[in-house]
Design an enzyme around this catalytic site. Structure first.
Site, PDB file in Angstrom:
ATOM      1  N   LEU A 115      -4.388   9.664   4.433  1.00  0.00           N
ATOM      2  CA  LEU A 115      -3.200   9.119   5.067  1.00  0.00           C
ATOM      3  C   LEU A 115      -2.943   7.779   4.399  1.00  0.00           C
ATOM      4  CD1 LEU A 115      -3.795   9.834   8.878  1.00  0.00           C
ATOM      5  CD2 LEU A 115      -2.065  10.890   7.413  1.00  0.00           C
ATOM      6  N   ASP A 116      -1.677   7.493   4.065  1.00  0.00           N
ATOM      7  CA  ASP A 116      -1.418   6.263   3.338  1.00  0.00           C
ATOM      8  C   ASP A 116      -1.538   5.037   4.240  1.00  0.00           C
ATOM      9  OD1 ASP A 116       1.074   5.806   4.641  1.00  0.00           O
ATOM     10  OD2 ASP A 116       2.126   7.068   3.194  1.00  0.00           O
ATOM     11  N   LEU A 117      -1.401   3.875   3.642  1.00  0.00           N
ATOM     12  CA  LEU A 117      -1.629   2.599   4.322  1.00  0.00           C
ATOM     13  C   LEU A 117      -0.878   2.491   5.640  1.00  0.00           C
ATOM     14  CD1 LEU A 117      -2.699  -0.404   4.189  1.00  0.00           C
ATOM     15  CD2 LEU A 117      -0.538  -0.937   3.048  1.00  0.00           C
ATOM     16  N   SER A 119       0.530   4.933   7.431  1.00  0.00           N
ATOM     17  CA  SER A 119       0.499   6.116   8.289  1.00  0.00           C
ATOM     18  C   SER A 119      -0.709   6.042   9.224  1.00  0.00           C
ATOM     19  CB  SER A 119       0.437   7.391   7.451  1.00  0.00           C
ATOM     20  OG  SER A 119       1.595   7.501   6.639  1.00  0.00           O
TER      21      SER A 119
END
Length: 259
Positions: A115-117, A119
């Site tokens: 999951l990106d920063l 999210s």
């Protein structure tokens, strides 16, 4: 000790070293093979030169000079990732990471996907790189479901058309199921589902619809649900559930029976 590149007629022992490293949580099998090619892995003091080398219980494996622990039983956790954390073990920009935020005493784990920063939501963690690879396979057909808050005017007809696939800025995206849940002024909540996705796909597709994503929360990954986990909370999945939900069960017999 001479490395064992067992022939098809010789008795097979233990695991191949790349799989052994993946199961021990050191790295994915692909990354383990890269480490071997770079000469970073030693077996009983000798540099390993081939990923087909076998490891048994009496062997000592080192990665970058550090002894790697033998694989434990396969374990899996559900984790509610807060936003503001990157899903990596080391961040060159010095940003806080998921793995630094985990409780002490946990074995070394890797994530199933990322999951990106910015999210948040469900992130699966495991001590078994081989299991992580299997859970990421597109052939599983697992749905990944998200709650998405967007800013802008939502056109439900265009939103529905995403199910046929879409293209923005020359990039082709696969089918996305997106539904409007609620709207108040220029803010709306959507439920978005996809089976496999490119990096930051939901954000980029929504941007193509002139919608700005202000929150993105993963609520499920295949059969595993975020449920009532609070931000930063971690909960282990029982061995019984892993055996029931993982396609093909668990190979190697390394997970204890019972909860």
């Amino acid at each position: 000790m001479t490395q064992d590149h067992s022939s098809p007629t010789s008795p097979q022992r233990g695991d191949r070293i790349a799989k052994w490293l993946a199961r021990s949580g050191v790295a994915s099998r692909r990354d383990a093979e890269r480490m071997i090619a770079e000469g970073r892995v030693r077996l009983n003091g000798a540099v390993v030169t081939h990923p087909a080398t076998f490891v048994d219980a009496a062997d000592i494996v080192q990665v970058d000079g550090t002894v790697a622990s033998a694989p434990d039983r396969t374990r899996l956790w559900r984790y509610h990732k807060p936003d503001g954390l990157v899903t990596t073990h080391r961040d060159p920009e010095g940003r806080p990471t998921v793995f630094e935020s985990l409780p002490p005493g946990l074995p070394r784990v890797i994530s199933v996907g990322r999951l990106d920063l910015n999210s948040e939501g469900l992130l699966l963690l495991t001590n078994d790189g081989e299991l992580a690879r299997r859970l990421e396979l597109p052939s599983n057909g697992w749905i990944r479901r998200y709650r998405v808050r967007v800013f802008g005017v939502v056109d439900e007809r265009i939103l529905a058309s995403l199910a046929r696939g879409s293209e923005f800025d020359g990039v082709r995206y696969g089918p996305i199921e997106a539904h409007l849940d609620s709207a108040k002024g220029d803010n709306a909540w959507l439920t978005v589902s996809l089976r496999e996705g490119k990096n930051r796909e939901i954000r980029k597709v929504m941007q193509g619809l002139n919608l700005h994503v202000s929150r993105l929360i993963r609520t499920s990954y295949g059969p595993f649900q975020l449920g009532t986990l609070t931000r930063g909370e971690l909960e282990e999945v029982t061995g019984k559930v892993i055996r029931e939900q993982v396609p093909g069960g668990l190979s190697g017999g390394k997970t204890r029976r019972g909860p």
